[in-house]
Design a protein around this motif. Structure first.
Motif, PDB file in Angstrom:
ATOM      1  N   PRO A   1      57.756  -1.081  40.120  1.00  0.00           N
ATOM      2  CA  PRO A   1      58.073  -1.328  41.528  1.00  0.00           C
ATOM      3  C   PRO A   1      59.448  -0.768  41.905  1.00  0.00           C
ATOM      4  O   PRO A   1      60.312  -0.584  41.042  1.00  0.00           O
ATOM      5  N   HIS A   2      59.644  -0.507  43.181  1.00  0.00           N
ATOM      6  CA  HIS A   2      60.850   0.182  43.643  1.00  0.00           C
ATOM      7  C   HIS A   2      62.130  -0.596  43.342  1.00  0.00           C
ATOM      8  O   HIS A   2      63.212  -0.019  43.248  1.00  0.00           O
ATOM      9  N   TYR A   3      62.005  -1.905  43.158  1.00  0.00           N
ATOM     10  CA  TYR A   3      63.191  -2.725  42.928  1.00  0.00           C
ATOM     11  C   TYR A   3      63.544  -2.850  41.445  1.00  0.00           C
ATOM     12  O   TYR A   3      64.478  -3.571  41.092  1.00  0.00           O
ATOM     13  N   HIS A   4      62.830  -2.155  40.578  1.00  0.00           N
ATOM     14  CA  HIS A   4      63.113  -2.185  39.145  1.00  0.00           C
ATOM     15  C   HIS A   4      63.343  -0.772  38.630  1.00  0.00           C
ATOM     16  O   HIS A   4      62.699   0.177  39.083  1.00  0.00           O
ATOM     17  N   SER A   5      64.236  -0.655  37.640  1.00  0.00           N
ATOM     18  CA  SER A   5      64.332   0.581  36.865  1.00  0.00           C
ATOM     19  C   SER A   5      63.277   0.532  35.755  1.00  0.00           C
ATOM     20  O   SER A   5      62.657  -0.513  35.521  1.00  0.00           O
TER      21      SER A   5
ATOM     22  N   LYS B   1      61.624  -4.408  29.973  1.00  0.00           N
ATOM     23  CA  LYS B   1      62.061  -5.719  29.499  1.00  0.00           C
ATOM     24  C   LYS B   1      61.116  -6.812  29.978  1.00  0.00           C
ATOM     25  O   LYS B   1      60.744  -7.717  29.210  1.00  0.00           O
ATOM     26  N   LEU B   2      60.697  -6.732  31.241  1.00  0.00           N
ATOM     27  CA  LEU B   2      59.749  -7.709  31.778  1.00  0.00           C
ATOM     28  C   LEU B   2      58.431  -7.632  31.029  1.00  0.00           C
ATOM     29  O   LEU B   2      57.839  -8.663  30.671  1.00  0.00           O
ATOM     30  N   TYR B   3      57.967  -6.426  30.783  1.00  0.00           N
ATOM     31  CA  TYR B   3      56.727  -6.205  30.029  1.00  0.00           C
ATOM     32  C   TYR B   3      56.823  -6.848  28.643  1.00  0.00           C
ATOM     33  O   TYR B   3      55.903  -7.532  28.191  1.00  0.00           O
ATOM     34  N   GLU B   4      57.933  -6.590  27.954  1.00  0.00           N
ATOM     35  CA  GLU B   4      58.123  -7.138  26.605  1.00  0.00           C
ATOM     36  C   GLU B   4      58.140  -8.660  26.615  1.00  0.00           C
ATOM     37  O   GLU B   4      57.546  -9.297  25.740  1.00  0.00           O
TER      38      GLU B   4
END
Length: 224
Positions: free
Chosen positions: A200-204, A210-213
């Motif tokens: 999403p545009h608000y994440h690098s 990191k969120l996925y992990e």
């Protein structure tokens, strides 16, 4: 003689490089390929009309017929020769793995990493991460490929095309669509990503990684 068989015969006769044995084998195999394309429903195809969808259809047919990997590679080499002679030099990927053909197993519709049940997937509340996981399961994508995946770019109808910047080693690749499950996963990803990627545009990328992990770790899958 059918039009495609006639065209390919003339193509071989007009380009007689290589040994006589190679010329003879190439002519034989291209005639066989023309017959297979006719049987697949491409009945009005001319030599100049070759497209990636025809090659993907052929490879899937050969896999179903349990044709050896070595034979498929040889036939793909002749198809590349055909593409070069009609001026479509860059139409086909140079790496056979793009067609799910290499020295290992054919590409599976299910990820080698794990098999997630629907009940576990239902626990993934983030829609972007869930789509990335479903694409891994459907197409056997690597983690980075599934996160950077842009459905509006990658979806080519009968196959998906992965940019080199998404892939290991920077080498682009293609994967054919062979199941209803793959199409559903792709359509879901299109809805979630719109014209962007599954980041999403608000994440690098690293924030999304990191969120996925964190999510996959919480589900108990440390190497998805």
């Amino acid at each position: 003689m059918r039009k495609l068989n006639f065209d390919l015969r003339n193509l071989c006769l007009n380009h007689k490089e290589d040994s006589f044995a190679t010329q003879s084998k190439r002519l034989h195999d291209l005639q066989l390929i023309a017959n297979h394309l006719h049987d697949l429903g491409f009945e009005r195809l001319h030599a100049t009309g070759l497209k990636p969808k025809h090659v993907f259809a052929l490879v899937e047919l050969w896999k179903k017929d349990n044709v050896s990997i070595g034979t498929i590679k040889n036939r793909l080499a002749y198809i590349r020769w055909w593409a070069n002679k009609i001026g479509k030099f860059d139409m086909l990927p140079k790496d056979n793995s793009a067609f799910g053909v290499d020295d290992r197993e054919f590409v599976s519709n299910i990820s080698k990493a794990t098999d997630l049940s629907d009940s576990l997937l239902d626990k993934v509340s983030d829609p972007h991460i869930r789509c990335s996981i479903e694409l891994q399961l459907a197409f056997g994508l690597r983690r980075e490929e599934s996160l950077k995946f842009s459905p509006s770019f990658a979806d080519k109808g009968t196959f998906i095309f992965l940019k080199g910047s998404w892939c290991k080693g920077g080498r682009s690749r293609s994967i054919p669509l062979t199941s209803h499950y793959q199409r559903l996963a792709l359509d879901k990803a299109r809805i979630v990503a719109g014209f962007g990627s599954l980041i999403p545009h608000y994440h690098s990328y690293f924030q999304q990684l990191k969120l996925y992990e964190n999510i996959t770790f919480s589900l108990g899958f440390h190497r998805l």
